[in-house]
Motif scaffolding. Structure first.
Motif, PDB file in Angstrom:
ATOM      1  N   ARG A   3      27.783   8.443  14.887  1.00 33.14           N
ATOM      2  CA  ARG A   3      26.449   7.910  15.197  1.00 33.14           C
ATOM      3  C   ARG A   3      25.773   8.813  16.232  1.00 33.14           C
ATOM      4  NH1 ARG A   3      25.809   3.099  13.302  1.00 33.14           N
ATOM      5  NH2 ARG A   3      27.876   2.343  13.756  1.00 33.14           N
ATOM      6  N   ALA A   6      24.441  11.866  14.495  1.00 37.80           N
ATOM      7  CA  ALA A   6      23.205  11.530  13.774  1.00 37.80           C
ATOM      8  C   ALA A   6      22.031  11.451  14.750  1.00 37.80           C
ATOM      9  CB  ALA A   6      23.373  10.218  13.019  1.00 37.80           C
ATOM     10  N   ARG A 114      18.472  15.095   6.077  1.00 36.16           N
ATOM     11  CA  ARG A 114      18.497  13.637   5.890  1.00 36.16           C
ATOM     12  C   ARG A 114      19.836  13.188   5.301  1.00 36.16           C
ATOM     13  NH1 ARG A 114      12.397  12.845   3.488  1.00 36.16           N
ATOM     14  NH2 ARG A 114      11.343  12.639   5.494  1.00 36.16           N
ATOM     15  N   LYS A 115      20.341  13.942   4.353  1.00 42.29           N
ATOM     16  CA  LYS A 115      21.634  13.598   3.754  1.00 42.29           C
ATOM     17  C   LYS A 115      22.759  13.723   4.775  1.00 42.29           C
ATOM     18  CE  LYS A 115      20.427  14.658  -0.997  1.00 42.29           C
ATOM     19  NZ  LYS A 115      20.602  15.544  -2.138  1.00 42.29           N
ATOM     20  N   GLN A 118      22.558  10.773   7.041  1.00 45.55           N
ATOM     21  CA  GLN A 118      23.050   9.589   6.328  1.00 45.55           C
ATOM     22  C   GLN A 118      24.574   9.610   6.230  1.00 45.55           C
ATOM     23  OE1 GLN A 118      21.114   6.910   5.414  1.00 45.55           O
ATOM     24  NE2 GLN A 118      23.160   6.023   5.200  1.00 45.55           N
ATOM     25  N   ARG A 119      25.140  10.789   5.995  1.00 49.09           N
ATOM     26  CA  ARG A 119      26.602  10.904   5.923  1.00 49.09           C
ATOM     27  C   ARG A 119      27.224  10.527   7.269  1.00 49.09           C
ATOM     28  NH1 ARG A 119      28.720  16.516   5.316  1.00 49.09           N
ATOM     29  NH2 ARG A 119      29.654  16.270   7.356  1.00 49.09           N
ATOM     30  N   LEU A 121      25.937   8.563   9.527  1.00 52.88           N
ATOM     31  CA  LEU A 121      25.782   7.110   9.699  1.00 52.88           C
ATOM     32  C   LEU A 121      26.785   6.349   8.842  1.00 52.88           C
ATOM     33  CD1 LEU A 121      21.884   6.831   9.831  1.00 52.88           C
ATOM     34  CD2 LEU A 121      23.497   6.624  11.743  1.00 52.88           C
ATOM     35  N   ASP A 122      27.000   6.812   7.625  1.00 52.90           N
ATOM     36  CA  ASP A 122      27.993   6.178   6.755  1.00 52.90           C
ATOM     37  C   ASP A 122      29.385   6.289   7.350  1.00 52.90           C
ATOM     38  OD1 ASP A 122      25.958   5.548   5.003  1.00 52.90           O
ATOM     39  OD2 ASP A 122      26.431   7.155   3.560  1.00 52.90           O
TER      40      ASP A 122
END
Length: 148
Positions: A3, A6, A114-115, A118-119, A121-122
């Motif tokens: 996190r 990100a 962005r990807k 997102q990765r 965050l995932d």
């Protein structure tokens, strides 16, 4: 951890978004300039066609040598203007292609960032879920066993 990664990328994503928007604006401007250049070329070509039609009509009635020389001189100038405008259209078309390439590059970079965010965050969500499941498992093990 993920996190935080990100969050650290947020300013980079914002910069990439601004760069992509600017590239999109430039692409739009280039498209507008090409459209205007093509319209001007079309007008010149229509004017030439009208002028040639006038030549046919005047030629049927008979024309003087002076009229013919003036016609040829003007037609030559018109052809020159059409040639220059054709070069302008080609230049604007090339410019549009370059602007499209720049936009595509910036868009791809933005989507990649962005990807990546997102990765991250995932990954953080998965780590949180794993930690929570581990805590629940430990709590269940600490509960006294019930006789059924």
């Amino acid at each position: 951890m993920s996190r935080n990664r990100a969050a650290r990328l947020a300013p980079v994503v914002e910069m990439a978004e601004r760069a992509e928007r600017e590239a999109a604006r430039m692409l739009g401007r280039c498209q507008g300039q090409l459209t205007q250049a093509e319209m001007k070329l079309g007008e010149l070509e229509r004017y030439r066609s009208d002028y040639q039609q006038q030549w046919i009509e005047e030629g049927r009635r008979g024309v003087s040598g002076q009229w013919l020389m003036n016609y040829q001189r003007f037609l030559s100038q018109l052809e020159s203007a059409i040639g220059q405008q054709t070069q302008s259209v080609n230049w604007h078309r090339d410019n549009l292609d370059k602007a499209r390439g720049a936009w595509q590059q910036r868009y791809a970079r933005l989507e990649g960032l962005r990807k990546l965010v997102q990765r991250y965050l995932d990954e953080a969500r998965a780590a949180d879920d794993k930690r929570e499941q581990k805590l629940l498992d430990e709590l269940v093990q600490r509960l006294p066993a019930r006789d059924l």
